[in-house]
Write a protein that holds these residues in place. Structure first.
Motif, PDB file in Angstrom:
ATOM      1  N   GLU A  16       0.826  -1.213   0.000  1.00  0.00           N
ATOM      2  CA  GLU A  16       0.000   0.000   0.000  1.00  0.00           C
ATOM      3  C   GLU A  16       0.859   1.261   0.000  1.00  0.00           C
ATOM      4  OE1 GLU A  16      -3.230   0.144  -0.599  1.00  0.00           O
ATOM      5  OE2 GLU A  16      -3.125  -2.032  -0.785  1.00  0.00           O
ATOM      6  N   GLU A  17       1.926   1.259   0.791  1.00  0.00           N
ATOM      7  CA  GLU A  17       2.834   2.413   0.836  1.00  0.00           C
ATOM      8  C   GLU A  17       3.474   2.647  -0.533  1.00  0.00           C
ATOM      9  OE1 GLU A  17       6.802   3.912   3.259  1.00  0.00           O
ATOM     10  OE2 GLU A  17       5.997   1.910   3.657  1.00  0.00           O
ATOM     11  N   PHE A  18       3.844   1.563  -1.214  1.00  0.00           N
ATOM     12  CA  PHE A  18       4.439   1.678  -2.540  1.00  0.00           C
ATOM     13  C   PHE A  18       3.460   2.304  -3.528  1.00  0.00           C
ATOM     14  CE2 PHE A  18       4.802   0.039  -6.848  1.00  0.00           C
ATOM     15  CZ  PHE A  18       6.053   0.507  -7.198  1.00  0.00           C
ATOM     16  N   LEU A  19       2.213   1.845  -3.523  1.00  0.00           N
ATOM     17  CA  LEU A  19       1.226   2.392  -4.467  1.00  0.00           C
ATOM     18  C   LEU A  19       1.025   3.889  -4.263  1.00  0.00           C
ATOM     19  CD1 LEU A  19      -1.555  -0.324  -4.797  1.00  0.00           C
ATOM     20  CD2 LEU A  19       0.047   0.464  -6.547  1.00  0.00           C
ATOM     21  N   ILE A  20       0.977   4.327  -3.031  1.00  0.00           N
ATOM     22  CA  ILE A  20       0.853   5.759  -2.755  1.00  0.00           C
ATOM     23  C   ILE A  20       2.070   6.495  -3.305  1.00  0.00           C
ATOM     24  CG2 ILE A  20       0.843   7.491  -0.906  1.00  0.00           C
ATOM     25  CD1 ILE A  20      -0.837   5.376   0.724  1.00  0.00           C
ATOM     26  N   TRP A  21       3.258   5.946  -3.040  1.00  0.00           N
ATOM     27  CA  TRP A  21       4.494   6.583  -3.479  1.00  0.00           C
ATOM     28  C   TRP A  21       4.611   6.616  -5.008  1.00  0.00           C
ATOM     29  CZ3 TRP A  21       8.622   4.473  -6.211  1.00  0.00           C
ATOM     30  CH2 TRP A  21       9.730   5.323  -6.366  1.00  0.00           C
ATOM     31  N   ILE A  22       4.354   5.499  -5.678  1.00  0.00           N
ATOM     32  CA  ILE A  22       4.556   5.446  -7.132  1.00  0.00           C
ATOM     33  C   ILE A  22       3.609   6.407  -7.856  1.00  0.00           C
ATOM     34  CG2 ILE A  22       3.024   3.489  -7.728  1.00  0.00           C
ATOM     35  CD1 ILE A  22       6.534   4.026  -9.174  1.00  0.00           C
ATOM     36  N   LYS A  23       2.419   6.605  -7.310  1.00  0.00           N
ATOM     37  CA  LYS A  23       1.468   7.530  -7.940  1.00  0.00           C
ATOM     38  C   LYS A  23       1.918   8.973  -7.795  1.00  0.00           C
ATOM     39  CE  LYS A  23      -2.415   4.360  -7.535  1.00  0.00           C
ATOM     40  NZ  LYS A  23      -3.698   4.082  -6.865  1.00  0.00           N
ATOM     41  N   LYS A  24       2.815   9.246  -6.871  1.00  0.00           N
ATOM     42  CA  LYS A  24       3.433  10.581  -6.752  1.00  0.00           C
ATOM     43  C   LYS A  24       4.739  10.637  -7.540  1.00  0.00           C
ATOM     44  CE  LYS A  24       1.408  11.480  -2.252  1.00  0.00           C
ATOM     45  NZ  LYS A  24       1.644  11.601  -0.818  1.00  0.00           N
ATOM     46  N   HIS A  25       5.413   9.504  -7.636  1.00  0.00           N
ATOM     47  CA  HIS A  25       6.705   9.429  -8.330  1.00  0.00           C
ATOM     48  C   HIS A  25       6.548   9.591  -9.845  1.00  0.00           C
ATOM     49  CE1 HIS A  25      10.806   8.068  -9.114  1.00  0.00           C
ATOM     50  NE2 HIS A  25      10.318   7.214  -9.997  1.00  0.00           N
ATOM     51  N   ASP A  28       6.621  13.041 -11.073  1.00  0.00           N
ATOM     52  CA  ASP A  28       7.970  13.592 -10.962  1.00  0.00           C
ATOM     53  C   ASP A  28       8.814  13.208 -12.171  1.00  0.00           C
ATOM     54  OD1 ASP A  28       7.321  14.699  -8.504  1.00  0.00           O
ATOM     55  OD2 ASP A  28       8.298  13.110  -7.342  1.00  0.00           O
ATOM     56  N   VAL A  29       8.674  11.959 -12.621  1.00  0.00           N
ATOM     57  CA  VAL A  29       9.408  11.518 -13.816  1.00  0.00           C
ATOM     58  C   VAL A  29       8.906  12.278 -15.044  1.00  0.00           C
ATOM     59  CG1 VAL A  29       9.955   9.552 -15.322  1.00  0.00           C
ATOM     60  CG2 VAL A  29       9.909   9.251 -12.822  1.00  0.00           C
ATOM     61  N   LEU A  30       7.597  12.428 -15.162  1.00  0.00           N
ATOM     62  CA  LEU A  30       7.045  13.174 -16.298  1.00  0.00           C
ATOM     63  C   LEU A  30       7.482  14.639 -16.273  1.00  0.00           C
ATOM     64  CD1 LEU A  30       3.430  11.695 -16.464  1.00  0.00           C
ATOM     65  CD2 LEU A  30       5.323  11.259 -18.052  1.00  0.00           C
ATOM     66  N   ALA A  31       7.679  15.187 -15.088  1.00  0.00           N
ATOM     67  CA  ALA A  31       8.089  16.592 -14.951  1.00  0.00           C
ATOM     68  C   ALA A  31       9.493  16.854 -15.488  1.00  0.00           C
ATOM     69  CB  ALA A  31       7.987  17.018 -13.494  1.00  0.00           C
ATOM     70  N   THR A  32      10.252  15.801 -15.748  1.00  0.00           N
ATOM     71  CA  THR A  32      11.583  15.989 -16.340  1.00  0.00           C
ATOM     72  C   THR A  32      11.476  16.512 -17.767  1.00  0.00           C
ATOM     73  OG1 THR A  32      11.767  13.741 -17.260  1.00  0.00           O
ATOM     74  CG2 THR A  32      12.517  14.082 -14.966  1.00  0.00           C
ATOM     75  N   GLY A  33      10.307  16.325 -18.382  1.00  0.00           N
ATOM     76  CA  GLY A  33      10.120  16.761 -19.762  1.00  0.00           C
ATOM     77  C   GLY A  33      10.635  15.780 -20.794  1.00  0.00           C
ATOM     78  N   LEU A  40       0.651   3.070 -15.530  1.00  0.00           N
ATOM     79  CA  LEU A  40       0.947   2.139 -14.442  1.00  0.00           C
ATOM     80  C   LEU A  40       0.046   0.926 -14.611  1.00  0.00           C
ATOM     81  CD1 LEU A  40       2.170   1.357 -11.659  1.00  0.00           C
ATOM     82  CD2 LEU A  40       0.322   2.714 -10.615  1.00  0.00           C
ATOM     83  N   VAL A  41       0.647  -0.265 -14.670  1.00  0.00           N
ATOM     84  CA  VAL A  41      -0.125  -1.491 -14.848  1.00  0.00           C
ATOM     85  C   VAL A  41       0.326  -2.536 -13.836  1.00  0.00           C
ATOM     86  CG1 VAL A  41      -0.531  -1.088 -17.320  1.00  0.00           C
ATOM     87  CG2 VAL A  41       1.443  -2.433 -16.602  1.00  0.00           C
ATOM     88  N   THR A  52       3.638  -8.500  -5.287  1.00  0.00           N
ATOM     89  CA  THR A  52       2.848  -8.042  -6.424  1.00  0.00           C
ATOM     90  C   THR A  52       3.776  -7.326  -7.391  1.00  0.00           C
ATOM     91  OG1 THR A  52       0.945  -7.724  -4.964  1.00  0.00           O
ATOM     92  CG2 THR A  52       0.846  -6.651  -7.109  1.00  0.00           C
ATOM     93  N   THR A  53       3.590  -7.551  -8.672  1.00  0.00           N
ATOM     94  CA  THR A  53       4.453  -6.949  -9.684  1.00  0.00           C
ATOM     95  C   THR A  53       3.693  -5.901 -10.470  1.00  0.00           C
ATOM     96  OG1 THR A  53       5.738  -8.989  -9.844  1.00  0.00           O
ATOM     97  CG2 THR A  53       5.970  -7.422 -11.655  1.00  0.00           C
ATOM     98  N   TYR A  54       4.348  -4.755 -10.661  1.00  0.00           N
ATOM     99  CA  TYR A  54       3.803  -3.653 -11.439  1.00  0.00           C
ATOM    100  C   TYR A  54       4.796  -3.283 -12.529  1.00  0.00           C
ATOM    101  CZ  TYR A  54       0.446  -3.005  -7.686  1.00  0.00           C
ATOM    102  OH  TYR A  54      -0.554  -3.210  -6.777  1.00  0.00           O
ATOM    103  N   ALA A  55       4.295  -2.638 -13.559  1.00  0.00           N
ATOM    104  CA  ALA A  55       5.154  -2.053 -14.582  1.00  0.00           C
ATOM    105  C   ALA A  55       4.689  -0.624 -14.816  1.00  0.00           C
ATOM    106  CB  ALA A  55       5.082  -2.847 -15.881  1.00  0.00           C
ATOM    107  N   VAL A  56       5.657   0.249 -14.994  1.00  0.00           N
ATOM    108  CA  VAL A  56       5.363   1.627 -15.386  1.00  0.00           C
ATOM    109  C   VAL A  56       5.968   1.802 -16.763  1.00  0.00           C
ATOM    110  CG1 VAL A  56       5.531   4.064 -14.815  1.00  0.00           C
ATOM    111  CG2 VAL A  56       5.549   2.365 -12.978  1.00  0.00           C
ATOM    112  N   GLN A  57       5.134   2.239 -17.703  1.00  0.00           N
ATOM    113  CA  GLN A  57       5.579   2.430 -19.083  1.00  0.00           C
ATOM    114  C   GLN A  57       5.570   3.919 -19.406  1.00  0.00           C
ATOM    115  OE1 GLN A  57       2.787  -0.072 -21.170  1.00  0.00           O
ATOM    116  NE2 GLN A  57       4.018  -1.891 -20.778  1.00  0.00           N
ATOM    117  N   TYR A  58       6.757   4.469 -19.600  1.00  0.00           N
ATOM    118  CA  TYR A  58       6.923   5.885 -19.940  1.00  0.00           C
ATOM    119  C   TYR A  58       7.192   5.989 -21.434  1.00  0.00           C
ATOM    120  CZ  TYR A  58       7.856   6.384 -14.909  1.00  0.00           C
ATOM    121  OH  TYR A  58       7.783   6.348 -13.541  1.00  0.00           O
ATOM    122  N   THR A  59       6.492   6.871 -22.125  1.00  0.00           N
ATOM    123  CA  THR A  59       6.671   7.049 -23.563  1.00  0.00           C
ATOM    124  C   THR A  59       7.564   8.247 -23.837  1.00  0.00           C
ATOM    125  OG1 THR A  59       4.475   6.138 -23.973  1.00  0.00           O
ATOM    126  CG2 THR A  59       5.482   7.385 -25.765  1.00  0.00           C
ATOM    127  N   ALA A  60       8.620   8.026 -24.634  1.00  0.00           N
ATOM    128  CA  ALA A  60       9.540   9.084 -25.047  1.00  0.00           C
ATOM    129  C   ALA A  60       9.433   9.264 -26.556  1.00  0.00           C
ATOM    130  CB  ALA A  60      10.973   8.722 -24.668  1.00  0.00           C
TER     131      ALA A  60
END
Length: 104
Positions: A16-25, A28-33, A40-41, A52-60
């Motif tokens: 639960e702590e991770f989910l709260i953190w990743i939704k804020k993180h 921050d990554v997107l703010a790099t431009g 988030l999946v 539990t396994t998650y993946a974050v997919q960032y598009t560049a």
């Protein structure tokens, strides 16, 4: 376009702590431009190690944007998660090149 995929297995004790953190993180990554969007999946496999396994997919938009992220932002942003969750998460990163999108 490129997808920077971060796959992370999270120990149940910090789930639960991770989910709260990743939704804020992610913002921050997107703010790099360097990325135009993120998704988030949850990975729907049962891991032998548990958790539990998650993946974050960032598009560049380009390989250059991705390389700039690695050089200018990644060390700082990666360190944040490692300090917070240390040995309670295990992750790996992959790069994907989009060849063609199809829609229904």
């Amino acid at each position: 376009m490129y997808i920077y995929n971060v796959t992370i297995n999270i120990d149940d004790s910090i789930h639960e702590e991770f989910l709260i953190w990743i939704k804020k993180h992610i913002p921050d990554v997107l703010a790099t431009g360097k990325f135009t969007e993120a998704r988030l999946v949850q990975v729907l496999v049962e891991e032998e190690m548990g958790g539990t396994t998650y993946a974050v997919q960032y598009t560049a938009e380009s390989k250059d944007a991705l390389e700039a992220y690695y050089e200018e932002d990644a060390p700082r942003l990666r360190e944040e998660g490692m300090k917070k969750f240390a040995d309670k998460m295990l992750g790996f990163r992959t790069e994907l090149k989009i060849i063609q999108d199809f829609n229904a």
